[in-house]
Design an enzyme around this catalytic site. Structure first.
Site, PDB file in Angstrom:
ATOM      1  N   ARG A 109      34.829  30.651  36.262  1.00  0.00           N
ATOM      2  CA  ARG A 109      35.502  30.458  37.550  1.00  0.00           C
ATOM      3  C   ARG A 109      36.858  29.809  37.287  1.00  0.00           C
ATOM      4  NH1 ARG A 109      36.498  25.697  36.742  1.00  0.00           N
ATOM      5  NH2 ARG A 109      37.330  25.618  38.835  1.00  0.00           N
ATOM      6  N   ARG A 135      35.069  38.441  43.653  1.00  0.00           N
ATOM      7  CA  ARG A 135      35.551  37.285  44.414  1.00  0.00           C
ATOM      8  C   ARG A 135      36.895  37.668  45.046  1.00  0.00           C
ATOM      9  NH1 ARG A 135      35.021  31.528  41.872  1.00  0.00           N
ATOM     10  NH2 ARG A 135      34.881  31.054  44.098  1.00  0.00           N
ATOM     11  N   ASP A 162      44.680  29.465  44.088  1.00  0.00           N
ATOM     12  CA  ASP A 162      44.027  30.767  43.890  1.00  0.00           C
ATOM     13  C   ASP A 162      44.919  31.920  44.330  1.00  0.00           C
ATOM     14  OD1 ASP A 162      41.685  28.757  44.023  1.00  0.00           O
ATOM     15  OD2 ASP A 162      40.913  30.571  43.080  1.00  0.00           O
TER      16      ASP A 162
HETATM   17  O1  MRU Z   1      35.688  28.498  43.269  1.00  0.00           O
HETATM   18  P1  MRU Z   1      36.441  28.158  42.019  1.00  0.00           P
HETATM   19  O2  MRU Z   1      35.801  27.067  41.223  1.00  0.00           O
HETATM   20  O3  MRU Z   1      36.764  29.374  41.202  1.00  0.00           O
HETATM   21  O4  MRU Z   1      37.815  27.592  42.572  1.00  0.00           O
HETATM   22  C1  MRU Z   1      38.771  27.111  41.666  1.00  0.00           C
HETATM   23  C2  MRU Z   1      39.969  26.569  42.330  1.00  0.00           C
HETATM   24  O5  MRU Z   1      40.082  26.526  43.528  1.00  0.00           O
HETATM   25  C3  MRU Z   1      41.089  26.173  41.432  1.00  0.00           C
HETATM   26  O6  MRU Z   1      41.806  25.104  41.983  1.00  0.00           O
HETATM   27  C4  MRU Z   1      42.048  27.358  41.243  1.00  0.00           C
HETATM   28  O7  MRU Z   1      41.334  28.509  40.929  1.00  0.00           O
HETATM   29  C5  MRU Z   1      43.039  27.092  40.193  1.00  0.00           C
HETATM   30  S1  MRU Z   1      42.310  27.016  38.584  1.00  0.00           S
HETATM   31  C6  MRU Z   1      43.542  26.732  37.471  1.00  0.00           C
END
Ligand code: MRU
Length: 350
Positions: free
Chosen positions: A50, A93, A243
């Site tokens: 993730r 996702r 993201d």
């Molecule tokens: O749901 P996740 O754990 O994949 O979400 C991760 C985040 O929101 C991070 O802040 C984002 O992906 C940046 S990672 C460098």
């Protein structure tokens, strides 16, 4: 600047992809081996891997694994089946644009290779490895650029962060946590405050783990304590990852980021977003149309094996929120740090 950090969440090893299983940290360190694109899709969906950049790297290898299994030497049939692999991975996702960016880059490689199916496969592998190694370099550049724009006072900063944006969320080193790492190795960091990050607890489980591995002083707080900590003057800056960043600087990141930005504004705490250019979606004018993933309600009604609420309630579990550009002090990328309204100036530096 040096780093003893050795955490690589995605590795290509013996013709397979090795993923650190992030659902088991910090209590168990397990590596999962992936050799089929279906398994990579499942690993992304279930968050074994993730974090936006790491998802991009994993998807790129997923495309190669899918290409490796396509049983035809006819170019057109091969490309048609590769589109199906891309669709499978795209459905994992929805919010992190790095996923779609990496898949598009892999498809572009395939379509632009004039040659046999075997040559396309070889180029796909090369592109996946490029995406992987570039991300590590990108993170280090983000770290250096972030260090340059941190507040000059006090000498040693206490920085609040949300979710996990470290080595585990990228090819290695990290984005927001990469800036924090650079601050640590540059002698500018006193301490990290890590939000636990309900409901998946990436802050408690992953950020705290990474900091402990590396000897970076870390204080864990629950998400609802951040405002109080700022009011007490404990926090000098907040840095988060992203993201998907729209063209105007509106930023989708882990749920809870928006409220953090609001309280940072209230307390005059600079609020930085650190992300690679691959996280910027110039096709979206603002954050209103960023797709927000909703995950299974068990993430909020259960803690471990324990159900924490009575039957008969309804649930809403958005995994991300969108922070308005006006709440963001600067967006730190591998090509420099800019105000959110000046993102387009980065296009020329790509
Ligand atoms: O749901 P996740 O754990 O994949 O979400 C991760 C985040 O929101 C991070 O802040 C984002 O992906 C940046 S990672 C460098």
């Amino acid at each position: 600047m040096t780093s003893s950090n050795q955490i690589y969440p995605v590795l290509w090893h013996h013709d397979k992809v090795s993923l650190i299983d992030q659902t088991r940290l910090p209590n168990e360190y397990e590596v999962v081996e992936i050799s089929r694109c279906e398994d990579m899709a499942q690993a992304i969906r279930t968050m074994i891997v993730r974090g936006a950049p790491a998802i991009g790297v994993a998807a790129a290898y997923g495309m190669y694994l899918g290409a490796r299994d396509i049983q035809t030497s006819d170019r057109d049939s091969f490309l048609k089946e590769l589109e199906s692999v891309a669709n499978l991975l795209r459905q994992t996702r929805p919010t992190a644009v790095n996923l779609f960016w990496a898949i598009s880059r892999m498809l572009k490689t395939a379509y632009e290779t004039i040659g046999t199916v075997e040559e396309i496969r070889a180029n796909l592998f090369k592109t996946a490895q490029e995406i992987h190694s570039e991300d590590l370099q990108t993170c280090k550049a983000i770290g250096a650029n972030g260090l340059a724009v941190l507040p000059s006072k006090p000498d040693k900063l206490t920085i609040l962060t949300h979710c996990n944006t470290g080595s585990l969320a990228t090819a290695g080193y990290g984005t927001a946590l990469g800036v924090i790492r650079s601050a640590w190795y540059g002698g500018r960091l006193a301490r990290v405050y890590a939000d636990e990050t309900r409901p998946r607890l990436q802050g408690a489980k992953l950020t705290a783990w990474e900091c402990v591995q590396e000897g970076i002083p870390v204080t864990l707080i629950t998400d609802s304590m951040a405002a109080h900590c700022m009011k007490q003057g404990l926090i000098d800056a907040a840095i988060v990852g992203a993201d998907r960043i729209a063209a105007n600087g509106d930023t989708a990141n882990k749920i809870g980021t928006y409220s953090l930005a609001v309280v940072a504004k209230m307390h005059n705490v600079p609020f930085f977003v650190a992300a690679p250019l691959s996280t910027i979606d110039f096709d979206l004018p603002n954050g209103d149309s960023i797709p927000i993933e909703e995950r299974h309600p068990s993430e909020i009604y259960r803690i471990g094996e324990t159900t924490i609420c009575p039957g008969g309630v309804e649930f809403y579990n958005p995994a991300f929120d969108v922070t308005n550009a006006e709440l963001i002090t600067a967006i730190i990328t591998e090509k420099g740090a800019v105000k959110p309204g000046e993102l387009s100036s980065l296009l020329a530096r790509r």
